[in-house]
Design an enzyme around this catalytic site. Structure first.
Site, PDB file in Angstrom:
ATOM      1  N   VAL A 101     -20.322  -8.157  89.419  1.00 50.79           N
ATOM      2  CA  VAL A 101     -20.170  -9.043  90.586  1.00 50.79           C
ATOM      3  C   VAL A 101     -21.506  -9.172  91.308  1.00 50.79           C
ATOM      4  O   VAL A 101     -22.046  -8.191  91.807  1.00 50.79           O
ATOM      5  CB  VAL A 101     -19.111  -8.498  91.572  1.00 50.79           C
ATOM      6  CG1 VAL A 101     -18.899  -9.477  92.709  1.00 50.79           C
ATOM      7  CG2 VAL A 101     -17.797  -8.201  90.869  1.00 50.79           C
ATOM      8  N   LYS A 105     -15.100 -12.957  89.469  1.00 52.01           N
ATOM      9  CA  LYS A 105     -15.763 -12.046  90.415  1.00 52.01           C
ATOM     10  C   LYS A 105     -14.954 -11.907  91.696  1.00 52.01           C
ATOM     11  O   LYS A 105     -14.833 -10.814  92.254  1.00 52.01           O
ATOM     12  CB  LYS A 105     -17.176 -12.558  90.717  1.00 52.01           C
ATOM     13  CG  LYS A 105     -18.099 -12.530  89.503  1.00 52.01           C
ATOM     14  CD  LYS A 105     -19.362 -13.334  89.756  1.00 52.01           C
ATOM     15  CE  LYS A 105     -20.289 -13.345  88.556  1.00 52.01           C
ATOM     16  NZ  LYS A 105     -21.327 -14.373  88.646  1.00 52.01           N
TER      17      LYS A 105
HETATM   18  N1  HSE Z   1     -23.563 -16.957  84.849  1.00 54.78           N
HETATM   19  C1  HSE Z   1     -23.535 -16.041  85.944  1.00 54.78           C
HETATM   20  C2  HSE Z   1     -24.001 -16.767  87.194  1.00 54.78           C
HETATM   21  C3  HSE Z   1     -24.430 -14.871  85.631  1.00 54.78           C
HETATM   22  O1  HSE Z   1     -24.540 -17.867  87.068  1.00 54.78           O
HETATM   23  O2  HSE Z   1     -23.796 -16.259  88.293  1.00 54.78           O
HETATM   24  C4  HSE Z   1     -24.203 -13.654  86.466  1.00 54.78           C
HETATM   25  O3  HSE Z   1     -22.868 -13.255  86.519  1.00 54.78           O
END
Ligand code: HSE
Length: 460
Positions: free
Chosen positions: A156, A229
């Site tokens: 997260v 998240k």
């Molecule tokens: N793809 C995710 C983002 C990477 O852009 O936040 C980190 O979790």
């Protein structure tokens, strides 16, 4: 290479043997992609400093990858280089490994390997938010039954120690809400659209080239990654297991550059927010593009940066800011979990910090409030022909349906000179009230469908 001055060897009085160095924490790394390489690099570079903080060395003993040749270029050939294998099953049951770091991603093989590692009595550190959002109940239950730790700070808002803040720093508090910019890719895209006038596709291509996006960027732009998240943040804030399937999710794929500009002219910035909030005896769990006043601290978070704001009863509002994506940034969080483990692995499970922040009373879930019942102000953009006649009728209809309009701004249409855009900001109300009013208006021939309906939050 940088060498620091930290040492684990305690000085001993003259004539006595020095105390034996504590046994290292032995790590098996599943995956050596962006996050795995970043974790390995930081562990190597700061080995002595990390050992001084942890009280013992943290050593990568084994690495499992699909592409051995590529991995050799990352690990090098020096003495002490970890054993390299393309057999992850061998790693998760190896007697040479105390803790399995899962940074391979995905929810199929990763789930199976994590459960096997737990069954073999290994602790697990993972940065895999999808895995824990979708299979957290099964994985945490297995870990509890086996008396091992599953740690996930890197899952997260990577560089921000927000899991530690929620379950340790704010442990005295009744948390009211958590709201955050928790997808770096989406924030990068929205920032590029606003600051540089880029279109959505061009901004996404830049985010991919910079390595921010997930393997499947649809997860980023459709809000799935932020929902994963958010479910972990909410679990730690409210004492529930992950309620990922109940998160209401709207991504940024339909965001129109014109709305970004119109919002700005009204003094607002558009951000993809994840919001988890108490609502009576239930919870609001939602991810959506949101207008925030431009003076709000979260509106100052640009590019791929993340920030999480927490409102709690004793501490009040607290704010956490940092990189939301990146190799070493995620490695930093993974290693923080490893240091916690190095310090606490010998404790009885009941003495460790609980996985989701609550030693008892964790609930499967709280009732999640439906989108129709969540109240907020709204930004509404209507594309109109014959605006002189239509605007007064729109306002009358909205008033008759109980929608209070607080601000109104007409704009030229971005692509059709025959049309006008009418932008309205409403007073706070439930979507249940707004929807029928808009459906009535939308049916008129001079209203060309309602172009945009976005929530407006003050998060005060
Ligand atoms: N793809 C995710 C983002 C990477 O852009 O936040 C980190 O979790």
């Amino acid at each position: 290479m940088y060498q620091d001055h930290f040492s684990l060897s305690a000085s001993s009085p003259a004539g006595t043997a020095p105390p034996a160095a504590p046994a290292p924490l032995r790590v098996g790394l599943l995956g050596l992609g962006t996050v795995g390489s970043g974790t390995y690099a930081v562990l190597q570079r700061n080995a002595a400093l990390i050992a001084a903080r942890a009280g013992r060395r943290i050593e990568v003993r084994m690495v499992a990858v699909r592409n051995l040749a590529r991995a050799r270029t990352v690990l090098g050939e020096e003495p002490g280089t970890p054993l390299l294998t393309d057999d992850p099953q061998a790693l998760v049951c190896s007697p040479e490994v105390d803790v399995v770091v899962e940074v391979m991603g995905g929810t199929g093989l990763a789930r199976s390997l994590v459960l096997q590692a737990i069954a073999h009595g290994k602790h697990v550190v993972t940065a895999n938010k999808a895995l824990l959002a979708e299979h957290g109940a099964e994985i945490f239950a297995a870990a509890q039954a086996r008396g091992v730790v599953v740690a996930y700070e890197g899952a997260v808002a990577v560089s921000i120690p927000i899991i530690k803040a929620l379950r340790e720093g704010l442990t005295a508090n009744r948390i009211e809400w958590v709201a955050g910019i928790i997808n770096g890719t989406s924030n990068f895209i929205l920032s590029a659209m606003r600051e540089r006038g880029l279109g959505f596709a061009a901004a996404l291509a830049e985010a991919q080239a910079l390595g921010y996006a997930e393997a499947d960027p649809v997860f980023d732009v459709q809000g799935t990654d932020a929902a994963h998240k958010l479910s972990l943040l909410a679990a730690n804030a409210f004492g529930t297991l992950s309620q990922y399937p109940q998160v209401q999710v709207q991504g940024i794929t339909a965001v129109d550059a014109a709305d970004v500009a119109f919002a700005e002219q009204l003094g607002y910035r558009l951000k993809l927010l994840g919001i988890a909030k108490r609502h009576g005896t239930g919870l609001e769990l939602r991810v959506h593009p949101t207008l925030l006043p431009e003076s709000h601290l979260l509106a100052q978070v640009h590019g791929s940066m993340n920030a999480v704001m927490v409102k709690s009863d004793a501490a009040g509002i607290t704010l956490y800011y940092g990189a939301g994506a990146g190799a070493e940034q995620t490695g930093s969080a993974v290693i923080a979990d490893l240091v916690d483990l190095a310090r606490s692995a010998s404790l009885a499970p009941a003495q460790r910090v609980p996985a989701l922040g609550f030693a008892s009373g964790v609930q499967p879930g709280l009732p999640v409030v439906g989108a129709d019942d969540v109240e907020s102000a709204f930004y509404v953009r209507l594309d109109l022909s014959r605006p002189d006649a239509t605007v007064p009728r729109v306002l009358q209809q909205l008033a008759a349906d109980g929608v209070q309009v607080q601000r109104m701004a007409p704009h030229p249409h971005p692509s059709d000179p025959e049309l006008r855009c009418l932008v309205l900001l409403t007073a706070p109300l439930a979507l249940r009230t707004l929807r029928p009013a808009l459906q009535a208006v939308e049916a008129w021939p001079t209203v060309l469908g309602y172009a945009s309906v976005l929530r407006v939050e003050s998060l005060a």
